[in-house]
Enzyme design. Structure first.
Site, PDB file in Angstrom:
ATOM      1  N   TYR A  33      -0.271  45.306  66.535  1.00  0.00           N
ATOM      2  CA  TYR A  33      -1.008  45.930  67.630  1.00  0.00           C
ATOM      3  C   TYR A  33      -2.364  46.415  67.155  1.00  0.00           C
ATOM      4  O   TYR A  33      -2.627  46.474  65.947  1.00  0.00           O
ATOM      5  CB  TYR A  33      -0.209  47.086  68.237  1.00  0.00           C
ATOM      6  CG  TYR A  33      -0.205  48.367  67.426  1.00  0.00           C
ATOM      7  CD1 TYR A  33       0.536  48.487  66.256  1.00  0.00           C
ATOM      8  CD2 TYR A  33      -0.963  49.467  67.826  1.00  0.00           C
ATOM      9  CE1 TYR A  33       0.537  49.669  65.519  1.00  0.00           C
ATOM     10  CE2 TYR A  33      -0.964  50.656  67.090  1.00  0.00           C
ATOM     11  CZ  TYR A  33      -0.211  50.750  65.938  1.00  0.00           C
ATOM     12  OH  TYR A  33      -0.211  51.903  65.214  1.00  0.00           O
ATOM     13  N   LYS A 149      -0.823  46.276  60.546  1.00  0.00           N
ATOM     14  CA  LYS A 149      -0.665  47.177  61.697  1.00  0.00           C
ATOM     15  C   LYS A 149       0.456  46.672  62.598  1.00  0.00           C
ATOM     16  O   LYS A 149       0.223  46.054  63.639  1.00  0.00           O
ATOM     17  CB  LYS A 149      -1.987  47.303  62.456  1.00  0.00           C
ATOM     18  CG  LYS A 149      -2.052  48.536  63.348  1.00  0.00           C
ATOM     19  CD  LYS A 149      -3.471  48.862  63.730  1.00  0.00           C
ATOM     20  CE  LYS A 149      -3.560  49.998  64.727  1.00  0.00           C
ATOM     21  NZ  LYS A 149      -3.067  51.281  64.232  1.00  0.00           N
ATOM     22  N   GLU A 182      -1.258  59.070  54.196  1.00  0.00           N
ATOM     23  CA  GLU A 182      -2.033  59.172  55.435  1.00  0.00           C
ATOM     24  C   GLU A 182      -1.261  60.007  56.442  1.00  0.00           C
ATOM     25  O   GLU A 182      -0.192  60.540  56.136  1.00  0.00           O
ATOM     26  CB  GLU A 182      -2.370  57.787  55.983  1.00  0.00           C
ATOM     27  CG  GLU A 182      -1.166  56.936  56.284  1.00  0.00           C
ATOM     28  CD  GLU A 182      -1.525  55.529  56.773  1.00  0.00           C
ATOM     29  OE1 GLU A 182      -2.639  55.327  57.285  1.00  0.00           O
ATOM     30  OE2 GLU A 182      -0.658  54.647  56.662  1.00  0.00           O
ATOM     31  N   LEU A 207      -3.025  52.365  56.005  1.00  0.00           N
ATOM     32  CA  LEU A 207      -3.587  51.381  56.916  1.00  0.00           C
ATOM     33  C   LEU A 207      -5.093  51.281  56.672  1.00  0.00           C
ATOM     34  O   LEU A 207      -5.754  52.275  56.363  1.00  0.00           O
ATOM     35  CB  LEU A 207      -3.346  51.819  58.360  1.00  0.00           C
ATOM     36  CG  LEU A 207      -3.854  50.814  59.393  1.00  0.00           C
ATOM     37  CD1 LEU A 207      -2.906  49.632  59.514  1.00  0.00           C
ATOM     38  CD2 LEU A 207      -4.057  51.463  60.745  1.00  0.00           C
TER      39      LEU A 207
END
Ligand code: PDD
Length: 301
Positions: A33, A149, A182, A207
């Site tokens: 996505y 992702k 993260e 990411l």
């Protein structure tokens, strides 16, 4: 006004836009996505999002079902049909629909393509950023390929929920070595006493955030010193400033981690400067200039 989604060539009211129960994303989270910010009707950093999408598809060996131009048109059309001026557009591509079997389906199985758009309240996000947010840390439990992702986001969901239930705004993942990787849906940063702006390298369990990349360009242009390296939770707790970046909230200052204030417990000057820089840079792609059509469901070529 009914909300409209794009699904496999058609624009449909959300209530009619459905995916079969054998879709690979439903069964296996086998899909990727993108979330792209919409500001004043324009897609922000479209090119970089499409580049990352292509990489995610490649890494999962899903054949790209559409070219960048067609995807861009769909995203703009979904934004327009939902009359989103500020907010985000969501795109998901899955490996398609096939009888449940872990192995990839037969070659030629058509990927599923879905897009939706959501309005946000930029003033509310600005207020949140002005106050700064509190985060709690959670153990890093995700798989090793979070650079892709994918919609495989269960640990992120559980982390965000745990943070909310603890009265915090978000969660930061900390790995077994005590390093911050993260946030649940953002990249994490600190500003050190030595005025280094630090974030984990993008190849290291994080990411490849588009906002992260854009910010890195801004840092260089504004004489700020970027250091891409891992940083520990202890270092974050002793940092001058902390913040996080994403397409949905740009730069969001973090003023408290696990109940301990960062710096003086208020958004610091570097975080504020970087937020202003990002928010005030001109929309990084053109607004939709296509012909205005009515918003009835129809089939696109
Ligand atoms: N999340 N890290 C994670 C785990 C993310 O999910 C995201 C984005 C980011 C920041 O990437 P970018 O700057 O490209 O938005 C980092 C989106 C917004 C989401 O899942 O809603």
């Amino acid at each position: 006004m009914a909300r409209i989604a794009y699904i496999n060539g058609r624009y449909l009211p959300l209530s009619m836009a459905a995916v079969p129960i054998e879709d690979r994303a439903f069964l296996f989270a086998d899909g990727v996505y993108e979330v792209c910010e919409v500001r004043e009707g324009a897609l922000i950093d479209e090119e970089r999002h499409l580049k990352r999408l292509a990489r995610s598809l490649r890494e999962l060996r899903i054949a790209a079902p559409l070219g960048d131009g067609a995807i861009g048109t769909i995203l703009r059309e979904v934004v327009r049909r939902n009359r989103v001026r500020d907010g985000m557009v969501y795109l998901q591509i899955t490996r398609g629909v096939a009888k449940r079997n872990h192995a990839f389906p037969a070659a030629g199985t058509a990927p599923t393509v879905v897009a939706t758009a959501y309005a946000s309240d930029p003033a509310a996000i600005d207020r949140k950023a002005a106050a700064g947010i509190s985060v709690m840390t959670v153990p890093e439990t995700r798989w090793a390929r979070v650079d892709i992702k994918t919609v495989s986001l269960l640990p992120n969901v559980l982390a965000r929920q745990a943070a909310l239930e603890a009265g915090k705004s978000d969660a930061w993942f900390v790995n077994a070595a005590g390093e911050v990787t993260e946030a649940a849906a953002s990249n994490a940063w600190i500003v050190t006493g030595g005025a280094e702006v630090v974030t984990a390298p993008a190849d290291d369990g994080v990411l490849r955030g588009v906002t992260r990349m854009v910010l890195i360009d801004h840092l260089a242009a504004n004489g700020l010193r970027l250091v891409e390296r891992r940083f520990s939770l202890d270092e974050a707790l002793g940092a001058k400033e902390a913040f996080m970046t994403s397409a949905t909230s740009a730069v969001l200052p973090v003023v408290n981690i696990d109940g301990r204030p960062i710096g003086d417990g208020k958004p610091g000057p570097v975080s504020r400067q970087l937020r202003t820089l990002l928010r005030s840079s001109p929309a990084r792609s053109a607004p939709y200039a296509g012909a205005l059509r009515d918003t009835r469901s129809d089939v696109i070529p």
